[in-house]
Design an enzyme around this catalytic site. Sequence first.
Site, PDB file in Angstrom:
ATOM      1  N   TYR A  27     137.029 -48.532  44.222  1.00 46.47           N
ATOM      2  CA  TYR A  27     137.086 -49.535  43.163  1.00 46.47           C
ATOM      3  C   TYR A  27     136.561 -48.927  41.869  1.00 46.47           C
ATOM      4  O   TYR A  27     135.754 -47.996  41.890  1.00 46.47           O
ATOM      5  CB  TYR A  27     136.199 -50.742  43.499  1.00 46.47           C
ATOM      6  CG  TYR A  27     136.776 -51.769  44.435  1.00 46.47           C
ATOM      7  CD1 TYR A  27     137.223 -51.426  45.714  1.00 46.47           C
ATOM      8  CD2 TYR A  27     136.847 -53.094  44.062  1.00 46.47           C
ATOM      9  CE1 TYR A  27     137.725 -52.386  46.574  1.00 46.47           C
ATOM     10  CE2 TYR A  27     137.341 -54.064  44.925  1.00 46.47           C
ATOM     11  CZ  TYR A  27     137.781 -53.697  46.179  1.00 46.47           C
ATOM     12  OH  TYR A  27     138.277 -54.657  47.028  1.00 46.47           O
ATOM     13  N   GLU A  72     136.834 -65.607  41.468  1.00 52.74           N
ATOM     14  CA  GLU A  72     138.162 -65.319  40.929  1.00 52.74           C
ATOM     15  C   GLU A  72     139.090 -66.526  41.098  1.00 52.74           C
ATOM     16  O   GLU A  72     138.863 -67.364  41.976  1.00 52.74           O
ATOM     17  CB  GLU A  72     138.757 -64.112  41.653  1.00 52.74           C
ATOM     18  CG  GLU A  72     137.921 -62.865  41.491  1.00 52.74           C
ATOM     19  CD  GLU A  72     138.410 -61.686  42.318  1.00 52.74           C
ATOM     20  OE1 GLU A  72     139.492 -61.774  42.949  1.00 52.74           O
ATOM     21  OE2 GLU A  72     137.698 -60.671  42.330  1.00 52.74           O
TER      22      GLU A  72
END
Length: 171
Positions: A27, A72
């Site tokens: 990531y 999110e």
Amino acid sequence: MPTFDKKDLSDFLGKHLVFTYDNGWNYELYIKNAKKVDFRVHSGIIGNRWVKNQDVYIARIAKKICKLSWTEPTGTNVSIIINLENMLYQGTIFFPRWIINDPEKASRIQDDRIPLMEFYREIGPTYPIEILDEFAAITFVQDCSQDDESVIECSADELPADFLENLKKSL
């Protein structure tokens, strides 16, 4: 009594980091400012996902340690600890079941697809939640200015194949 100012986030703002989870996932994270992060997923269940301007809560925990948390539009919740002193990262991600069942739906850029992400979240399924709790090695740290839109500006598949390797070499 802490020996640091809990409200001073200056050691973290503008940081561009790359980390590799113990499970091998890569990531990239850019702490854009005190309220936003951008991130790019290079590998893992939602590989090639990238997000701009994700709302974030940042708390300074120690001189070189902070915690970031966000939710999110997909329904995914994230809580991570960044330890810059030991180049260690610990993350807990709470994936709704629809992402585990069909991760391709969450790949690509989120920003252009928020209504679709919200639709997927609403039709689910949400449960059971998949919890991934992993450590990661921070393999790259770069100080950037805040609010630099060029730090993470494309998906991982638009980058050269050796992008992460070249970043790590630049340390």
